[in-house]
Design a protein around this motif. Structure first.
Motif, PDB file in Angstrom:
ATOM      1  N   TYR A 160    -127.355  -0.754  94.416  1.00  0.00           N
ATOM      2  CA  TYR A 160    -125.951  -1.188  94.403  1.00  0.00           C
ATOM      3  C   TYR A 160    -125.079  -0.199  95.176  1.00  0.00           C
ATOM      4  CZ  TYR A 160    -126.055  -5.244  91.305  1.00  0.00           C
ATOM      5  OH  TYR A 160    -126.261  -6.501  90.790  1.00  0.00           O
ATOM      6  N   ALA A 161    -125.424   1.077  95.129  1.00  0.00           N
ATOM      7  CA  ALA A 161    -124.636   2.093  95.845  1.00  0.00           C
ATOM      8  C   ALA A 161    -124.993   2.183  97.319  1.00  0.00           C
ATOM      9  CB  ALA A 161    -124.838   3.466  95.189  1.00  0.00           C
ATOM     10  N   LEU A 162    -126.135   1.631  97.712  1.00  0.00           N
ATOM     11  CA  LEU A 162    -126.672   1.848  99.058  1.00  0.00           C
ATOM     12  C   LEU A 162    -125.733   1.445 100.199  1.00  0.00           C
ATOM     13  CD1 LEU A 162    -129.114   2.873 100.586  1.00  0.00           C
ATOM     14  CD2 LEU A 162    -130.140   0.603 100.407  1.00  0.00           C
ATOM     15  N   GLU A 182    -120.072   6.370 101.885  1.00  0.00           N
ATOM     16  CA  GLU A 182    -120.017   7.663 101.207  1.00  0.00           C
ATOM     17  C   GLU A 182    -121.371   8.039 100.599  1.00  0.00           C
ATOM     18  OE1 GLU A 182    -116.174   5.629 101.411  1.00  0.00           O
ATOM     19  OE2 GLU A 182    -118.114   5.079 100.540  1.00  0.00           O
ATOM     20  N   PHE A 183    -122.243   7.051 100.439  1.00  0.00           N
ATOM     21  CA  PHE A 183    -123.566   7.285  99.858  1.00  0.00           C
ATOM     22  C   PHE A 183    -124.652   7.330 100.923  1.00  0.00           C
ATOM     23  CE2 PHE A 183    -127.498   5.673  97.847  1.00  0.00           C
ATOM     24  CZ  PHE A 183    -127.685   6.667  96.902  1.00  0.00           C
ATOM     25  N   GLY A 203    -128.134   1.343 115.465  1.00  0.00           N
ATOM     26  CA  GLY A 203    -127.620   0.370 116.418  1.00  0.00           C
ATOM     27  C   GLY A 203    -127.055  -0.885 115.793  1.00  0.00           C
ATOM     28  N   ALA A 204    -126.873  -0.902 114.476  1.00  0.00           N
ATOM     29  CA  ALA A 204    -126.353  -2.098 113.805  1.00  0.00           C
ATOM     30  C   ALA A 204    -125.575  -1.674 112.570  1.00  0.00           C
ATOM     31  CB  ALA A 204    -127.502  -3.034 113.412  1.00  0.00           C
ATOM     32  N   ASN A 205    -124.656  -2.528 112.160  1.00  0.00           N
ATOM     33  CA  ASN A 205    -123.888  -2.285 110.948  1.00  0.00           C
ATOM     34  C   ASN A 205    -124.840  -2.254 109.757  1.00  0.00           C
ATOM     35  OD1 ASN A 205    -122.355  -2.975 108.476  1.00  0.00           O
ATOM     36  ND2 ASN A 205    -120.633  -3.113 109.885  1.00  0.00           N
ATOM     37  N   PHE A 206    -124.896  -1.125 109.066  1.00  0.00           N
ATOM     38  CA  PHE A 206    -125.891  -0.945 108.019  1.00  0.00           C
ATOM     39  C   PHE A 206    -125.673  -1.920 106.866  1.00  0.00           C
ATOM     40  CE2 PHE A 206    -127.612   1.482 104.297  1.00  0.00           C
ATOM     41  CZ  PHE A 206    -128.943   1.360 104.643  1.00  0.00           C
ATOM     42  N   THR A 207    -124.428  -2.195 106.511  1.00  0.00           N
ATOM     43  CA  THR A 207    -124.170  -3.125 105.410  1.00  0.00           C
ATOM     44  C   THR A 207    -124.602  -4.541 105.785  1.00  0.00           C
ATOM     45  OG1 THR A 207    -121.882  -3.397 106.195  1.00  0.00           O
ATOM     46  CG2 THR A 207    -122.278  -1.768 104.478  1.00  0.00           C
ATOM     47  N   GLN A 208    -124.425  -4.928 107.058  1.00  0.00           N
ATOM     48  CA  GLN A 208    -124.900  -6.233 107.509  1.00  0.00           C
ATOM     49  C   GLN A 208    -126.422  -6.293 107.470  1.00  0.00           C
ATOM     50  OE1 GLN A 208    -123.325  -9.155 108.339  1.00  0.00           O
ATOM     51  NE2 GLN A 208    -125.429  -9.934 108.511  1.00  0.00           N
ATOM     52  N   VAL A 209    -127.060  -5.184 107.867  1.00  0.00           N
ATOM     53  CA  VAL A 209    -128.520  -5.125 107.810  1.00  0.00           C
ATOM     54  C   VAL A 209    -129.000  -5.266 106.369  1.00  0.00           C
ATOM     55  CG1 VAL A 209    -130.521  -3.614 108.153  1.00  0.00           C
ATOM     56  CG2 VAL A 209    -128.774  -3.800 109.926  1.00  0.00           C
TER      57      VAL A 209
END
Length: 369
Positions: free
Chosen positions: A39-41, A45-46, A57-63
């Protein structure tokens, strides 16, 4: 090499025994810590302290949203392939049915013009995908092995070609302005917006937890025992009085429902659906994820789905000697699968019964040599 592999296998078996022998409160505490971690990933900030894990090379939250969708699909396909032992090469077709159902019912560009809210369209999408699973399974589930795989492959191609050529499904133009899930902050700003993928990831992660609980309870019930008996030996199960066709149909319907739910969540996030979202390659990737993680094990399906989706996206934006590695992502993915099938054919986290079967086969080969 053989000695090293045997040591690794014995170490994993010992770790599994320690986990199963640990007190219940220890297992629950570790499980809660893992859930909190995921859930924090997606919070910067985490994840900024996680070293090479964030994708450059990509938005981490989208990934992470993409990874969560693949995990949900892998859990659903694991019912069909892992528990019931049915080879399904067209599973992504059910995902397309769920996404298109939401698009047709909610999008202003749809010819239906119903403009339903997203939340109201989701149960309809799940119901239609279950119905499509039953309609596909009723005439075909008397087939086995390669023949069933070819039929399901044809189903996925029918969905894709229909989406491309049908004016009703808009082809490559697709459906736009699909509404997002409901919810808003105290100031009236929508919780599920366009730019921030975190709420969608959290929503799918919550759905995964609920689906895993449901699937786990189902597999420990009479239905799950029937699926396992069919997977091990369908003829013997039928002779023992198990209505194999009925339980195989239930497996198809349950797996299709989860895929339809994943498609509805995908459509609500993307706000746009067209025929290019549902290539046949995706079905193969999901099947590979289940086998890679460990067919017949829920945890294995989760790990396999997550790692496969993450591996493919991890190469985005990385260059080596001026070559964009993302263009060769499936080459690396194929090499990993080949190595896995040679040295660990049962998967990363296999079902205990399947692991024992592979162990017996290795002993037979060793004795034969």
């Amino acid at each position: 090499m053989t000695t090293v592999l045997e040591k690794v296998r014995s170490g994993r078996e010992a770790a599994g025994e320690r986990w199963r022998g640990a007190p219940r409160w220890v297992r629950w505490a570790l499980l809660a810590a893992v859930i909190v971690f995921f859930y924090a990933l997606p919070n910067k900030e985490f994840y900024q302290y996680l070293g090479p894990i964030p994708t450059p090379g990509a938005n981490f939250t989208q990934v992470m949203f993409t990874v969560s969708i693949y995990v949900l699909l892998a859990v659903g396909l694991n019912i069909v392939v892992g528990f019931a032992g049915l080879l399904d090469l067209g599973y992504f077709g059910f995902f397309a049915v769920g996404a298109y159902t939401v698009a047709v019912l909610t999008s202003p560009s749809s010819d239906v013009k119903t403009l339903w809210p997203w939340l109201l369209a989701v149960p309809v999408a799940i119901g239609l995908t279950m119905l499509s699973g039953v309609m596909l399974g009723t005439p075909t589930l008397r087939l086995r092995g390669d023949y069933l795989a070819l039929v399901t492959l044809g189903f996925a191609e029918m969905i894709r070609i229909g989406a491309v050529s049908s004016e009703f499904l808009k082809g490559q133009r697709g459906f736009n302005q699909i509404p997002h899930p409901p919810g808003q902050y105290a100031d009236g700003k929508p919780f599920f917006g366009v730019l921030d993928a975190r709420p969608y990831y959290w929503l799918v992660l919550t759905v995964i937890i609920l689906v895993v609980i449901g699937v786990r309870n189902l597999t420990h019930s009479r239905v799950g025992r029937a699926w396992i008996s069919i997977r091990e030996d369908e003829d013997a199960a039928q002779l023992m009085g198990v209505p194999t066709f009925k339980f195989k149909l239930w497996a198809f319907a349950a797996g299709a429902a989860i895929a339809g739910l994943a498609g509805a969540l995908f459509a609500g996030k993307q706000n746009f659906v067209n025929s290019q979202n549902f290539e046949l390659l995706n079905s193969i990737i999901i099947l590979a994820a289940v086998i890679f993680g460990g067919s017949g094990n829920i945890v294995g399906a989760i790990v396999g789905g997550g790692l496969v989706a993450y591996m493919i996206e991890r190469f985005r934006g990385i260059e080596l000697f001026g070559v964009e590695l993302y263009e060769y992502r499936f080459l690396f993915f194929g090499l990993v699968l080949v190595v896995m099938m040679i040295f660990r054919p049962e998967g990363l986290i296999p079902n205990r019964r399947r692991a024992a079967e592979f162990k017996d086969r290795r002993k037979e080969v060793t004795v034969g040599e």
